[in-house]
Design a protein around this motif. Sequence first.
Motif, PDB file in Angstrom:
ATOM      1  N   TYR A  24       0.835  -1.199   0.000  1.00 40.40           N
ATOM      2  CA  TYR A  24       0.000   0.000   0.000  1.00 40.40           C
ATOM      3  C   TYR A  24       0.872   1.253   0.000  1.00 40.40           C
ATOM      4  CZ  TYR A  24      -2.923   3.778   1.748  1.00 40.40           C
ATOM      5  OH  TYR A  24      -3.551   4.982   1.891  1.00 40.40           O
ATOM      6  N   ASP A  53       2.595   1.743  -3.382  1.00 43.72           N
ATOM      7  CA  ASP A  53       1.678   2.094  -4.460  1.00 43.72           C
ATOM      8  C   ASP A  53       0.993   3.448  -4.288  1.00 43.72           C
ATOM      9  OD1 ASP A  53       2.281  -0.354  -5.592  1.00 43.72           O
ATOM     10  OD2 ASP A  53       0.410  -1.314  -4.949  1.00 43.72           O
ATOM     11  N   ASN A  54       0.894   3.952  -3.054  1.00 46.78           N
ATOM     12  CA  ASN A  54       0.056   5.133  -2.803  1.00 46.78           C
ATOM     13  C   ASN A  54       0.744   6.337  -2.176  1.00 46.78           C
ATOM     14  OD1 ASN A  54      -2.726   4.059  -3.512  1.00 46.78           O
ATOM     15  ND2 ASN A  54      -1.989   2.504  -2.103  1.00 46.78           N
ATOM     16  N   LYS A  55       1.976   6.206  -1.757  1.00 44.47           N
ATOM     17  CA  LYS A  55       2.592   7.292  -1.002  1.00 44.47           C
ATOM     18  C   LYS A  55       3.895   7.755  -1.632  1.00 44.47           C
ATOM     19  CE  LYS A  55      -0.472   7.235   2.306  1.00 44.47           C
ATOM     20  NZ  LYS A  55      -1.358   8.356   2.541  1.00 44.47           N
ATOM     21  N   THR A  56       4.216   9.037  -1.394  1.00 44.62           N
ATOM     22  CA  THR A  56       5.510   9.597  -1.785  1.00 44.62           C
ATOM     23  C   THR A  56       5.970  10.527  -0.669  1.00 44.62           C
ATOM     24  OG1 THR A  56       4.456  11.436  -2.949  1.00 44.62           O
ATOM     25  CG2 THR A  56       5.064   9.519  -4.272  1.00 44.62           C
TER      26      THR A  56
END
Length: 67
Positions: free
Chosen positions: A10, A13-16
């Motif tokens: 997760y 795929d979803n955070k920076t």
Amino acid sequence: MSKYNQLWQYIKDNKTGDFELSFDEIGKIAGVALDHSFLRYKKELSDYGFEVKKISLKNKTVKFHQI
């Protein structure tokens, strides 16, 4: 395979950058409650390009940092 693989995927795929998740959010994403074993498993996160920056027991949050 770690019990936190869903959480690591997760995050990948979803955070920076830097971000924070509550213990409750982590439990919902991972499908398991955050417990003491997280300290052992957290080193796996580097394989996904992140690291645990800070764990706050007071605020019940975990800060993550993109490597």
